[in-house]
Enzyme design. Structure first.
Site, PDB file in Angstrom:
ATOM      1  N   HIS A 100      54.455   0.391 -46.265  1.00  0.00           N
ATOM      2  CA  HIS A 100      54.648   0.485 -47.702  1.00  0.00           C
ATOM      3  C   HIS A 100      56.077   0.050 -48.037  1.00  0.00           C
ATOM      4  O   HIS A 100      57.016   0.467 -47.360  1.00  0.00           O
ATOM      5  CB  HIS A 100      54.419   1.929 -48.168  1.00  0.00           C
ATOM      6  CG  HIS A 100      54.506   2.087 -49.652  1.00  0.00           C
ATOM      7  ND1 HIS A 100      53.526   1.615 -50.495  1.00  0.00           N
ATOM      8  CD2 HIS A 100      55.468   2.627 -50.433  1.00  0.00           C
ATOM      9  CE1 HIS A 100      53.882   1.874 -51.743  1.00  0.00           C
ATOM     10  NE2 HIS A 100      55.043   2.488 -51.736  1.00  0.00           N
ATOM     11  N   GLY A 155      49.361 -12.020 -45.450  1.00  0.00           N
ATOM     12  CA  GLY A 155      49.271 -11.425 -44.126  1.00  0.00           C
ATOM     13  C   GLY A 155      50.473 -11.655 -43.232  1.00  0.00           C
ATOM     14  O   GLY A 155      50.331 -11.699 -42.011  1.00  0.00           O
TER      15      GLY A 155
HETATM   16  C1  GAR Z   1      54.121  -6.096 -48.034  1.00  0.00           C
HETATM   17  O1  GAR Z   1      55.362  -6.076 -48.676  1.00  0.00           O
HETATM   18  C2  GAR Z   1      53.575  -4.700 -47.886  1.00  0.00           C
HETATM   19  O2  GAR Z   1      54.558  -3.724 -47.637  1.00  0.00           O
HETATM   20  C3  GAR Z   1      52.964  -4.496 -49.239  1.00  0.00           C
HETATM   21  O3  GAR Z   1      52.353  -5.719 -49.552  1.00  0.00           O
HETATM   22  C4  GAR Z   1      53.071  -6.771 -48.913  1.00  0.00           C
HETATM   23  C5  GAR Z   1      52.095  -7.600 -48.119  1.00  0.00           C
HETATM   24  O4  GAR Z   1      52.707  -8.740 -47.607  1.00  0.00           O
HETATM   25  N1  GAR Z   1      52.012  -3.421 -49.214  1.00  0.00           N
HETATM   26  C6  GAR Z   1      51.773  -2.635 -50.246  1.00  0.00           C
HETATM   27  O5  GAR Z   1      52.317  -2.746 -51.324  1.00  0.00           O
HETATM   28  C7  GAR Z   1      50.740  -1.561 -49.980  1.00  0.00           C
HETATM   29  N2  GAR Z   1      50.622  -0.701 -51.077  1.00  0.00           N
HETATM   30  P1  GAR Z   1      52.026  -9.527 -46.401  1.00  0.00           P
HETATM   31  O6  GAR Z   1      50.577  -9.819 -46.792  1.00  0.00           O
HETATM   32  O7  GAR Z   1      52.813 -10.790 -46.300  1.00  0.00           O
HETATM   33  O8  GAR Z   1      52.108  -8.688 -45.166  1.00  0.00           O
END
Ligand code: GAR
Length: 199
Positions: free
Chosen positions: A112, A15
Site C-alpha cells: 500500500h 504490474g
Molecule cells: C502501487 O503504487 C501500489 O502500492 C498501489 O498501486 C500501485 C500499483 O502499481 N496499490 C494500491 O493503491 C492498493 N490500494 P504497479 O501496478 O506498477 O505495481
C-alpha cells in the site's frame, strides 16, 4: 530439497511491483511464481508476466457488477488451480470480501502506498500532501478482513519535497515499493513474519 513455496500475484494495472516480485523469485529464493491474475483483461502486467513464462489469468470484474462474491468465485477458479501457498496483492484495486480474505488468512500480502495506518484507501499521496506531511512511504502488510489493515511486515519512508505533487511523490514511493515488497516476500516465504523497515 523441499518443494518451493508457490506464490500467486493479483494485479490490476501495469504490474511493476508484480514484476519485481517475479524477478526476485530465482536462485535460492524459497518461492516461485505460479500465477499472475488480473481483474482487468487489459492490464499491462499480464503480457509482461507471460513474457517471463509465468502462467496468467484474467477474470473481468465488470460483468459481475456489485456481486463481489460471484466475481471472487470466478477468480478462485484459476487461483485455486494454481495451488498457491502465498497470495500477493500488487496494485490489485478490488476490495475483497471477508470470505475471500479468510480463505487466505495468514498467507496473503499487500503493498500500500502510504505509511499505514495513515491513509488507508485511495489518493494516498495527495492526502499526505494536503496534510502537510514531510514524510510519505509505503507499507507491506498481511491482509485481513479490514481494508489496508493487518500486521505490518515492513515500511519504507520517502521525504516529501516542497515542490512535490502527487505524481512526483508517487514515482519516488514506487521506487521504494520495488525494494520493499521483494524483501518482505522473501522473508515471509521463509517463515519470518517480523516487521523490518527499510533504512
Ligand atoms: C502501487 O503504487 C501500489 O502500492 C498501489 O498501486 C500501485 C500499483 O502499481 N496499490 C494500491 O493503491 C492498493 N490500494 P504497479 O501496478 O506498477 O505495481
Amino acid at each position: 530439497m523441499s518443494a518451493p513455496t508457490r506464490v500467486a500475484i493479483l494485479i490490476s494495472g501495469g504490474g511493476s511491483n508484480m514484476l519485481r516480485l517475479v524477478d526476485s523469485m530465482t536462485g535460492d529464493h524459497p518461492a516461485r511464481p505460479v500465477l499472475v491474475a488480473s481483474n482487468d483483461p487489459a492490464a499491462g502486467g499480464l503480457a509482461r508476466a507471460a513474457e517471463r513464462g509465468v502462467p496468467v489469468a484474467a477474470v473481468d470484474h465488470r460483468p459481475f457488477g456489485r456481486d463481489r462474491a460471484a466475481f471472487e468465485a470466478a477468480l478462485l477458479e484459476p487461483l485455486l488451480a494454481a495451488r498457491p501457498d502465498i497470495l500477493c496483492l500488487a496494485g490489485f484495486m478490488r476490495i475483497l470480501t471477508p470470505e475471500f480474505t479468510q480463505r487466505f488468512a495468514g498467507r496473503m500480502l499487500n503493498i500500500h502506498p502510504s505509511l499505514l495506518p495513515k491513509y488507508r484507501g485511495l489518493h494516498t499521496h495527495q492526502r499526505a500532501l494536503d496534510a502537510g506531511d514531510d514524510v510519505a512511504g509505503c507499507t507491506v502488510h498481511e491482509v485481513t478482513a479490514e481494508l489496508d489493515d493487518g500486521p505490518i511486515l515492513g515500511q519504507a519512508r520517502v521525504a516529501i519535497r516542497p515542490e512535490d505533487d502527487a505524481d512526483s511523490l508517487a514515482a519516488r514511493v514506487l521506487v521504494r515499493e520495488h525494494a520493499l515488497y521483494p524483501a518482505c516476500l522473501r522473508r515471509f516465504a521463509a517463515g519470518d513474519r517480523a516487521r523490518r523497515d527499510l533504512p
